[in-house]
Design an enzyme around this catalytic site. Structure first.
Site, PDB file in Angstrom:
ATOM      1  CD  GLU A  13       6.067  -5.851  -1.831  1.00  0.00           C
ATOM      2  OE1 GLU A  13       6.269  -4.920  -1.049  1.00  0.00           O
ATOM      3  OE2 GLU A  13       4.930  -6.142  -2.254  1.00  0.00           O
ATOM      4  N   GLY A  79       5.933   2.396   5.140  1.00  0.00           N
ATOM      5  CA  GLY A  79       6.611   3.606   5.598  1.00  0.00           C
ATOM      6  C   GLY A  79       6.585   3.633   7.123  1.00  0.00           C
ATOM      7  CG  MET A 175      -0.581   2.574   0.263  1.00  0.00           C
ATOM      8  SD  MET A 175       0.012   3.304  -1.266  1.00  0.00           S
ATOM      9  CE  MET A 175      -1.506   3.809  -2.038  1.00  0.00           C
ATOM     10  CD  GLU A 176      -0.837  -2.567  -0.627  1.00  0.00           C
ATOM     11  OE1 GLU A 176       0.001  -2.697   0.287  1.00  0.00           O
ATOM     12  OE2 GLU A 176      -0.710  -1.742  -1.540  1.00  0.00           O
ATOM     13  CG  ASP A 199       8.874   5.130   2.681  1.00  0.00           C
ATOM     14  OD1 ASP A 199       8.523   4.171   1.966  1.00  0.00           O
ATOM     15  OD2 ASP A 199       8.080   5.782   3.373  1.00  0.00           O
TER      16      ASP A 199
HETATM   17  N1  ADE Z   1       4.549   1.698   1.441  1.00  0.00           N
HETATM   18  C1  ADE Z   1       5.864   1.962   1.575  1.00  0.00           C
HETATM   19  N2  ADE Z   1       6.081   3.227   1.958  1.00  0.00           N
HETATM   20  C2  ADE Z   1       4.865   3.800   2.067  1.00  0.00           C
HETATM   21  C3  ADE Z   1       4.424   5.097   2.417  1.00  0.00           C
HETATM   22  N3  ADE Z   1       5.290   6.055   2.710  1.00  0.00           N
HETATM   23  N4  ADE Z   1       3.086   5.339   2.417  1.00  0.00           N
HETATM   24  C4  ADE Z   1       2.209   4.370   2.101  1.00  0.00           C
HETATM   25  N5  ADE Z   1       2.570   3.125   1.753  1.00  0.00           N
HETATM   26  C5  ADE Z   1       3.876   2.836   1.737  1.00  0.00           C
END
Ligand code: ADE
Length: 231
Positions: A13, A79, A175-176, A199
């Protein structure tokens, strides 16, 4: 001119930023490489924090305390939680919540940090407007503004995304950024987070992730490039 901190979770990234960084200088702190330089004429410190909330929080406090950044942008991937949001789309966070904070036994709502005077962490209004303007440059994908939720979990489960949607009215999960937002809130540092969807956070999340990662990374980098001159 104040320095802009740029945080990403994964090396992929940051590649496009590093290619364009003028007079780069790299300093190591807390096991992370902080790349100082000029990006489109703006002083920046760009860093890969690694995946997860602890990495993100340590990195953010380092940017503020050691590198004296005046504001922070977090770009990357996420996500989708909201069903209409597709891989490749962009989500700009107007508020952030940590979905894995849970003190129900003490009477607190999911996500509520103990003894903090706010439930969620708002993006800086000026940076939010800059992000939304920059997002108009993205072609072929929708841009959404709303809540992003953060936790130390890669979500790949339909039940979990339904819970995230029902509990937090979230558009996307990652996650951050909730941890970055909390550290910025505690330090009164302006912050914005822009994520490109990799996703659908469902049972096929791992397959989408591999396919859409390059597209998502490219979108996030395009946005950053469009934003920095106005920051
Ligand atoms: N970052 C990208 N896709 C994710 C997901 N499905 N869960 C948590 N962090 C993500």
């Amino acid at each position: 001119m104040s320095t802009l901190g740029i945080i990403v979770a994964m090396r992929e990234e940051l590649e496009i930023v590093l290619e364009r960084l003028q007079e780069p200088q790299t300093l190591q702190r807390a096991g992370m490489d902080f790349h100082r330089g000029s990006y489109l004429g703006k002083p920046v410190v760009a860093v890969v924090c690694g995946v997860g909330k602890v990495n993100a929080a340590a990195c953010t406090q380092m940017l503020i305390s050691e590198f004296a950044v005046g504001s922070i942008i977090n770009i990357g991937i996420a996500g989708a939680v909201e069903p209409s949001i597709r891989p490749g789309d962009i989500v700009i966070a107007d508020t952030l919540v940590q979905h894995d904070v849970e003190l129900k036994a003490l009477g607190l709502a999911p996500g509520q940090v103990f003894r903090l005077d706010t439930f969620d962490f708002p993006a800086d209004p000026a940076l939010l407007t800059i992000a939304q303007t920059a997002a108009q440059q993205i072609e072929g994908h929708q841009v959404h503004t709303g809540r992003i939720v953060t936790g130390d979990q890669f979500i790949a489960c339909n039940d979990k995304i339904q819970w995230l949607s029902a509990t937090f009215n979230a558009l996307a999960c990652e996650m951050e950024s909730g941890a970055i937002a909390q550290v910025c809130y505690l330090n009164t540092v302006p912050f914005v987070c822009i994520r490109s969807i990799s996703d659908n956070a469902n049972n096929e999340a791992h397959m989408d992730f591999d396919t859409f990662l390059p597209i998502a990374v490219n979108n996030a980098s395009t946005l950053l490039h469009a934003m920095v001159p106005s920051c």
